[in-house]
Motif scaffolding. Structure first.
Motif, PDB file in Angstrom:
ATOM      1  N   LEU A  83      -7.387  -3.348   8.938  1.00 61.60           N
ATOM      2  CA  LEU A  83      -8.779  -3.779   8.534  1.00 61.60           C
ATOM      3  C   LEU A  83      -9.113  -4.967   9.083  1.00 61.60           C
ATOM      4  O   LEU A  83     -10.447  -5.377   9.100  1.00 61.60           O
ATOM      5  CB  LEU A  83      -8.673  -3.721   7.060  1.00 61.60           C
ATOM      6  CG  LEU A  83      -8.183  -2.534   6.147  1.00 61.60           C
ATOM      7  CD1 LEU A  83      -8.344  -2.814   4.666  1.00 61.60           C
ATOM      8  CD2 LEU A  83      -9.058  -1.535   6.728  1.00 61.60           C
TER       9      LEU A  83
ATOM     10  N   LYS B  15     -11.588   0.181   1.116  1.00 63.56           N
ATOM     11  CA  LYS B  15     -11.622   0.249   2.602  1.00 63.56           C
ATOM     12  C   LYS B  15     -10.532   0.966   3.125  1.00 63.56           C
ATOM     13  O   LYS B  15     -10.731   1.882   4.083  1.00 63.56           O
ATOM     14  CB  LYS B  15     -11.129  -1.356   3.217  1.00 63.56           C
ATOM     15  CG  LYS B  15     -12.551  -2.385   2.941  1.00 63.56           C
ATOM     16  CD  LYS B  15     -12.414  -3.734   3.521  1.00 63.56           C
ATOM     17  CE  LYS B  15     -13.543  -4.775   3.174  1.00 63.56           C
ATOM     18  NZ  LYS B  15     -14.622  -4.142   4.147  1.00 63.56           N
ATOM     19  N   ILE B  16      -9.405   0.952   2.568  1.00 63.43           N
ATOM     20  CA  ILE B  16      -8.184   1.998   2.801  1.00 63.43           C
ATOM     21  C   ILE B  16      -8.547   3.274   2.640  1.00 63.43           C
ATOM     22  O   ILE B  16      -7.843   4.389   3.479  1.00 63.43           O
ATOM     23  CB  ILE B  16      -6.932   1.325   2.233  1.00 63.43           C
ATOM     24  CG1 ILE B  16      -6.674  -0.178   2.784  1.00 63.43           C
ATOM     25  CG2 ILE B  16      -5.818   2.209   2.564  1.00 63.43           C
ATOM     26  CD1 ILE B  16      -5.572  -0.722   2.155  1.00 63.43           C
TER      27      ILE B  16
ATOM     28  N   PHE C 151      -0.404   0.043   7.113  1.00 63.04           N
ATOM     29  CA  PHE C 151      -1.174  -0.908   6.104  1.00 63.04           C
ATOM     30  C   PHE C 151      -0.068  -1.882   5.446  1.00 63.04           C
ATOM     31  O   PHE C 151      -0.665  -2.674   4.567  1.00 63.04           O
ATOM     32  CB  PHE C 151      -2.094  -0.080   5.124  1.00 63.04           C
ATOM     33  CG  PHE C 151      -3.019   0.645   5.575  1.00 63.04           C
ATOM     34  CD1 PHE C 151      -4.520   0.061   5.930  1.00 63.04           C
ATOM     35  CD2 PHE C 151      -2.722   1.750   6.030  1.00 63.04           C
ATOM     36  CE1 PHE C 151      -5.389   0.883   6.444  1.00 63.04           C
ATOM     37  CE2 PHE C 151      -3.900   2.837   6.478  1.00 63.04           C
ATOM     38  CZ  PHE C 151      -5.203   2.156   6.725  1.00 63.04           C
TER      39      PHE C 151
ATOM     40  N   VAL D  46       0.862  -1.129   0.070  1.00 64.64           N
ATOM     41  CA  VAL D  46      -0.197  -0.092  -0.066  1.00 64.64           C
ATOM     42  C   VAL D  46       0.871   1.338  -0.002  1.00 64.64           C
ATOM     43  O   VAL D  46       1.790   1.365   0.864  1.00 64.64           O
ATOM     44  CB  VAL D  46      -0.786  -0.147   1.316  1.00 64.64           C
ATOM     45  CG1 VAL D  46      -1.838   1.242   1.312  1.00 64.64           C
ATOM     46  CG2 VAL D  46      -1.834  -1.247   1.180  1.00 64.64           C
TER      47      VAL D  46
ATOM     48  N   TYR E  67      -9.277   5.738   5.434  1.00 66.16           N
ATOM     49  CA  TYR E  67      -8.167   5.989   6.488  1.00 66.16           C
ATOM     50  C   TYR E  67      -7.305   7.110   5.664  1.00 66.16           C
ATOM     51  O   TYR E  67      -6.581   7.804   6.385  1.00 66.16           O
ATOM     52  CB  TYR E  67      -7.487   4.950   6.852  1.00 66.16           C
ATOM     53  CG  TYR E  67      -8.252   3.941   7.596  1.00 66.16           C
ATOM     54  CD1 TYR E  67      -8.383   3.910   8.882  1.00 66.16           C
ATOM     55  CD2 TYR E  67      -8.925   3.036   7.110  1.00 66.16           C
ATOM     56  CE1 TYR E  67      -9.219   3.066   9.797  1.00 66.16           C
ATOM     57  CE2 TYR E  67      -9.813   1.969   7.734  1.00 66.16           C
ATOM     58  CZ  TYR E  67      -9.807   2.108   9.058  1.00 66.16           C
ATOM     59  OH  TYR E  67     -10.497   1.261   9.894  1.00 66.16           O
TER      60      TYR E  67
ATOM     61  N   LYS F 123      -8.757  -0.979  -1.818  1.00 61.63           N
ATOM     62  CA  LYS F 123      -8.452   0.276  -1.984  1.00 61.63           C
ATOM     63  C   LYS F 123      -9.708   1.126  -1.439  1.00 61.63           C
ATOM     64  O   LYS F 123      -9.678   2.249  -0.829  1.00 61.63           O
ATOM     65  CB  LYS F 123      -8.735   0.693  -3.737  1.00 61.63           C
ATOM     66  CG  LYS F 123      -8.397   2.073  -3.912  1.00 61.63           C
ATOM     67  CD  LYS F 123      -8.175   2.295  -5.421  1.00 61.63           C
ATOM     68  CE  LYS F 123      -7.673   3.896  -5.845  1.00 61.63           C
ATOM     69  NZ  LYS F 123      -7.420   4.109  -7.139  1.00 61.63           N
TER      70      LYS F 123
ATOM     71  N   PRO G 123      -5.271   5.872  -2.001  1.00 61.79           N
ATOM     72  CA  PRO G 123      -4.105   4.877  -1.821  1.00 61.79           C
ATOM     73  C   PRO G 123      -3.972   4.100  -3.109  1.00 61.79           C
ATOM     74  O   PRO G 123      -4.782   3.932  -3.842  1.00 61.79           O
ATOM     75  CB  PRO G 123      -4.803   3.718  -0.737  1.00 61.79           C
ATOM     76  CG  PRO G 123      -6.333   4.182  -1.144  1.00 61.79           C
ATOM     77  CD  PRO G 123      -6.429   5.568  -1.261  1.00 61.79           C
TER      78      PRO G 123
ATOM     79  N   ALA H   6       0.668   5.663   4.903  1.00 60.62           N
ATOM     80  CA  ALA H   6       0.426   4.219   4.130  1.00 60.62           C
ATOM     81  C   ALA H   6       1.181   3.138   5.202  1.00 60.62           C
ATOM     82  O   ALA H   6       1.056   1.858   5.269  1.00 60.62           O
ATOM     83  CB  ALA H   6       0.871   4.236   2.864  1.00 60.62           C
TER      84      ALA H   6
END
Length: 261
Positions: free
Chosen positions: A109, A129-130, A72, A61, A133, A127, A137, A69
């Protein structure tokens, strides 16, 4: 004596011709390629790799904000010199193993189900879900243990690990040195695991139809088996005897020829 010599020579010639006769249709690949590929080119489905249990994934990520980043990404610290624990250390990207339920444990996650998804769909899900935050991404995903097994009547059977995730049946056989002359090109077996079950599929490589089928591209962990043809099967018992017989006849002809001089 000349009559015996002529008859013996004729017998050897007939046996040799009988053993060497073979139909072209049994050995030539893609015989109807022009008709099939031109006819079906617009209908061909796009190949997509499906993720499955036991896949090892590298997922990286990245984003404009590098620090954002970092949580993750699974990273571990290793020494460049194992014999010197106090030596230089560097970060190494860890891999994700998809478990038997199709899940991975992802930083922040938690548990994510990737099994059964195409790689593109898995990337899109991550992508989305991230994005809750960090902004914009970028997800890079790669299967690290993509391999196929090729067995049977090929020149170099074995397990082939590849860097790509797009491997055709033709390419897998080429990696194995192609089929031997004794391989059944019209009945190549592919064993593929689908939903936990191993499914056998037969492919006729003498016809180009398989190039537009779901079996033209191999999945990870597919097994390809090339069956022996009748000549190979028969040679396990009859072939050596014929060879010995021909050798004996040849020797007899030589002896007769010398005796008649």
């Amino acid at each position: 004596m000349k009559k015996i010599l002529t008859s013996t020579t004729l017998l050897i010639s007939v046996l040799t011709l009988f053993m060497s006769c073979a139909s072209k249709d049994k050995y030539v690949y893609y015989q109807n390629a022009e008709q099939v590929l031109l006819r079906d080119s617009l209908d061909s489905t796009k190949f997509e790799t499906k993720l499955r249990p036991d896949d090892l994934l590298m997922i990286i990520v990245s984003a404009e904000d590098i620090k954002a980043a970092e949580p993750f990404n699974l990273m571990s610290t290793m020494t460049t010199n194992p014999d010197n624990p106090a030596g230089n250390r560097q970060l190494q990207q860890q891999l994700y193993l998809i478990d038997s339920n199709g899940n991975i444990d992802f930083p922040v996650l938690g548990t994510l189900k990737l099994g059964g998804l195409s790689k593109n769909d898995a990337v899109s899900m991550l992508k989305n879900k991230i994005s809750a935050y960090i902004s914009n991404p970028i997800i890079n995903m790669r299967i690290m243990n993509f391999k196929v097994t090729v067995q049977g009547e090929v020149n170099r059977p074995g397990v082939h690990s590849i860097n790509s995730e797009r491997l055709t049946l033709s390419e897998a056989l080429a990696l194995s040195g192609d089929l031997t002359i004794y391989g059944r090109r019209s009945n190549v077996l592919i064993i593929r695991e689908v939903n936990g079950q191993r499914i056998p599929i037969r492919v006729d490589m003498t016809k180009a139809d398989f190039m537009t089928s779901p079996y033209y591209y191999l999945n990870q962990n597919d097994i390809v088996y090339v069956e022996p043809n009748k000549t190979r099967v028969n040679s396990s018992s009859v072939g050596p005897n014929i060879s010995v017989g021909l050798s004996a006849l040849s020797l007899l002809v030589t002896i007769i020829a010398l005796a008649t001089k």
